[in-house]
Design a protein around this motif. Sequence first.
Motif, PDB file in Angstrom:
ATOM      1  N   THR A   1      -6.030  -7.747   2.161  1.00 39.98           N
ATOM      2  CA  THR A   1      -5.243  -7.525   3.369  1.00 39.98           C
ATOM      3  C   THR A   1      -3.795  -7.187   3.021  1.00 39.98           C
ATOM      4  OG1 THR A   1      -6.626  -9.178   4.474  1.00 39.98           O
ATOM      5  CG2 THR A   1      -4.619  -8.509   5.623  1.00 39.98           C
TER       6      THR A   1
ATOM      7  N   SER B   1      -2.590  -5.780   0.297  1.00 40.95           N
ATOM      8  CA  SER B   1      -2.457  -4.409  -0.215  1.00 40.95           C
ATOM      9  C   SER B   1      -2.447  -3.406   0.928  1.00 40.95           C
ATOM     10  CB  SER B   1      -3.619  -4.045  -1.142  1.00 40.95           C
ATOM     11  OG  SER B   1      -3.754  -4.992  -2.138  1.00 40.95           O
ATOM     12  N   GLN B   2      -3.309  -3.624   1.914  1.00 46.87           N
ATOM     13  CA  GLN B   2      -3.368  -2.726   3.061  1.00 46.87           C
ATOM     14  C   GLN B   2      -2.078  -2.804   3.873  1.00 46.87           C
ATOM     15  OE1 GLN B   2      -5.391  -0.442   3.569  1.00 46.87           O
ATOM     16  NE2 GLN B   2      -7.499  -0.958   3.020  1.00 46.87           N
TER      17      GLN B   2
ATOM     18  N   LEU C   1       0.645   0.140   4.576  1.00 46.61           N
ATOM     19  CA  LEU C   1       1.027   0.541   5.930  1.00 46.61           C
ATOM     20  C   LEU C   1       2.546   0.443   6.127  1.00 46.61           C
ATOM     21  CD1 LEU C   1       0.235   1.426   8.778  1.00 46.61           C
ATOM     22  CD2 LEU C   1      -0.171  -0.968   9.356  1.00 46.61           C
TER      23      LEU C   1
ATOM     24  N   GLN D   1       0.793  -1.054  14.585  1.00 47.35           N
ATOM     25  CA  GLN D   1      -0.421  -1.037  13.765  1.00 47.35           C
ATOM     26  C   GLN D   1      -0.456  -2.173  12.744  1.00 47.35           C
ATOM     27  OE1 GLN D   1      -1.377   2.790  12.068  1.00 47.35           O
ATOM     28  NE2 GLN D   1      -1.118   3.829  14.021  1.00 47.35           N
TER      29      GLN D   1
ATOM     30  N   GLU E   1      -0.272  -5.218  13.448  1.00 42.85           N
ATOM     31  CA  GLU E   1      -0.881  -6.416  14.012  1.00 42.85           C
ATOM     32  C   GLU E   1      -2.261  -6.760  13.445  1.00 42.85           C
ATOM     33  OE1 GLU E   1      -0.468  -6.343  18.337  1.00 42.85           O
ATOM     34  OE2 GLU E   1       1.678  -6.306  17.884  1.00 42.85           O
ATOM     35  N   VAL E   2      -3.092  -5.729  13.260  1.00 41.03           N
ATOM     36  CA  VAL E   2      -4.449  -6.031  12.790  1.00 41.03           C
ATOM     37  C   VAL E   2      -4.441  -6.583  11.359  1.00 41.03           C
ATOM     38  CG1 VAL E   2      -5.550  -4.381  14.329  1.00 41.03           C
ATOM     39  CG2 VAL E   2      -4.896  -3.648  12.043  1.00 41.03           C
ATOM     40  N   TRP E   3      -3.409  -6.226  10.590  1.00 43.84           N
ATOM     41  CA  TRP E   3      -3.310  -6.771   9.233  1.00 43.84           C
ATOM     42  C   TRP E   3      -2.611  -8.121   9.244  1.00 43.84           C
ATOM     43  CZ3 TRP E   3      -6.702  -4.209   6.699  1.00 43.84           C
ATOM     44  CH2 TRP E   3      -6.917  -2.850   6.987  1.00 43.84           C
TER      45      TRP E   3
ATOM     46  N   ASP F   1      -2.994 -10.347  11.307  1.00 42.01           N
ATOM     47  CA  ASP F   1      -4.034 -11.316  11.630  1.00 42.01           C
ATOM     48  C   ASP F   1      -4.702 -11.869  10.364  1.00 42.01           C
ATOM     49  OD1 ASP F   1      -5.857 -12.487  13.745  1.00 42.01           O
ATOM     50  OD2 ASP F   1      -7.314 -11.455  12.478  1.00 42.01           O
TER      51      ASP F   1
END
Lengths: 200, 368
Positions: free
Chosen positions: B158, B160-161, B165, B178, B180-182, B184
């Motif tokens: 997570t 790294s992603q 981003l 965007q 937010e989903v990471w 989490d």
Amino acid sequence: MDVIYPRGILGQLVKEISKFPGVGLRSAERIAYSIILSGPSRINEFSALLNKAKSALSRCKLCGDISEGEICQICRDEKRDRTKICVVREPLAILSIERSGEYRGLYHSLDGLISPLDGIKPEDLRIGELMKRIDDNIEEVIIALDPSVEGDATSMYLADLIKKRDVMVTRLAYGLPVGSDIEYADATTIRRALQGRQEL
Amino acid sequence: MYLKYLRLYQFRNFNELEFEPTQDVNIIVGRNGIGKTNLLEAIGYLSSLRSHRASTDRTLMMLGKDEFSVRGIASSELGNVDVRIDYFQERGRRVGYLDGNRVDRLIDMVGRIPSVLFSPEDLNFVRGAPSERRRVIDIFISQLDREYLEALSRYNATLSQRNALLKVIQSGGAEVGQLEVWDDGIIRYGKEIVERRAEWIGGLSKVASRFYRDVTGGEQELNLVYEPSLEVGNDAGIGIGERLNSVREDDIRYGFTTVGPHRDDFKFLLGDIRASQVASQGQTRLMAIAFRLAQSKMMGDYLGERPILLLDDMGSELDLTHLSEAFRLIPEKGQVFVTTTREDLAPIISGEVTFWRFSDSGIVEMKS
């Protein structure tokens, strides 16, 4: 001991075959040898079939599955439950879910997962198409993406968008593998299965 | 549990090496640079799938090659376990085999052959950078705590992603929302890592403190104190989320995530004072040994048998005195590997000792 690779054209063939998913070097060698050692008619038939398949098949305009024609069989089938849509990462997953025989609704392939590391943004996925289809009387969206961090993030992104449209969003349950004993399941699987337990 | 067979293929300086150690004390004698540390590194790699010193797998591969393999078969009352890891440079990935069957997930192989390594470089985790301490603590906990390993692996993916981003957002290529989903994932797995680190480090502190007292005669008290980058309070999840939100602008400016368990630290205290500020070389060494002994003790208690002990480069008089003290404190039987340049190490370690040396055909027993 060094690994010996086939040389020349044979090596090229092995290398090309090993690029397919799930095919390692050893399998690629077996396939390449088998192709070359088989008779010329078999090779001709096979390459004709490949060409025919490639020109006859394309992507379904709605769900993105592989289809003979603009719209695939599932999307055309009036007997299917057209209020439910199941979201998958790629068309191959549709095959697995169909084999289960448990689901009679529609599908939608995203053609990927959100992954900033690979430069894949939400707008690169077939999310816009999905939203248009949802507006067409869909009552439930079932998200069936991989349980990876990219799958989870994409699911969350979709859930936010879909909930704004007042449509129910569900996700496949995590659980114990069927046919194996509970004592062999790892702690994470058991914990997730407990969280997703159902009333009997 | 003991390692009864080891095979290295294109690993570090070993083109191909097979080794069948004894289940007691194996002392490997050899000059510097012959690969003694590499051998222990390989055994540690079988335990945790990580090197104690290299941060990439590629570093472990013999120069000029494009793959390596490490395989070990260990034996215990419950039977044999066969762990094999193959690394392929071209695909940049590893393939694992457990008892001959390919595993879907490499983390299923971690901790199958548990070990603790004592190294001269251990001074670094008492005095060096936080990253050294995190590596040591992660290697330790991962061998025992499957859920920790799972959370850590998902946290790192997570992270790294999220960092990727942040760089895209920085250059105006994506909207802030965007994240937010990471976020989490960072919150969920981060919370789990912090809670489990707190628990394991707390346990290690108690045991290490006792060992340190026993070895030194109780002049000063040794304590390990966990310093998480994010505090986990009562409403833990919310706390981390708020903190993450509050640094969001910084994160975007720097292009990476500035808070989270990947920035955690823990400090060694002697009395009330940070060890790096007061300890002498000898004291630092003793703290490191007490910390390693504590790991061994906790693993033994947790797993029901002592892990394999790897003692790298035991040579100096200081080490010999300390280690003979130390071994008095862990009398349980178990397999030990010692590397050294000296041949007179035997008296410090109880158990049946076998001496080995490197030869052209591999590792051979030395007959006295």
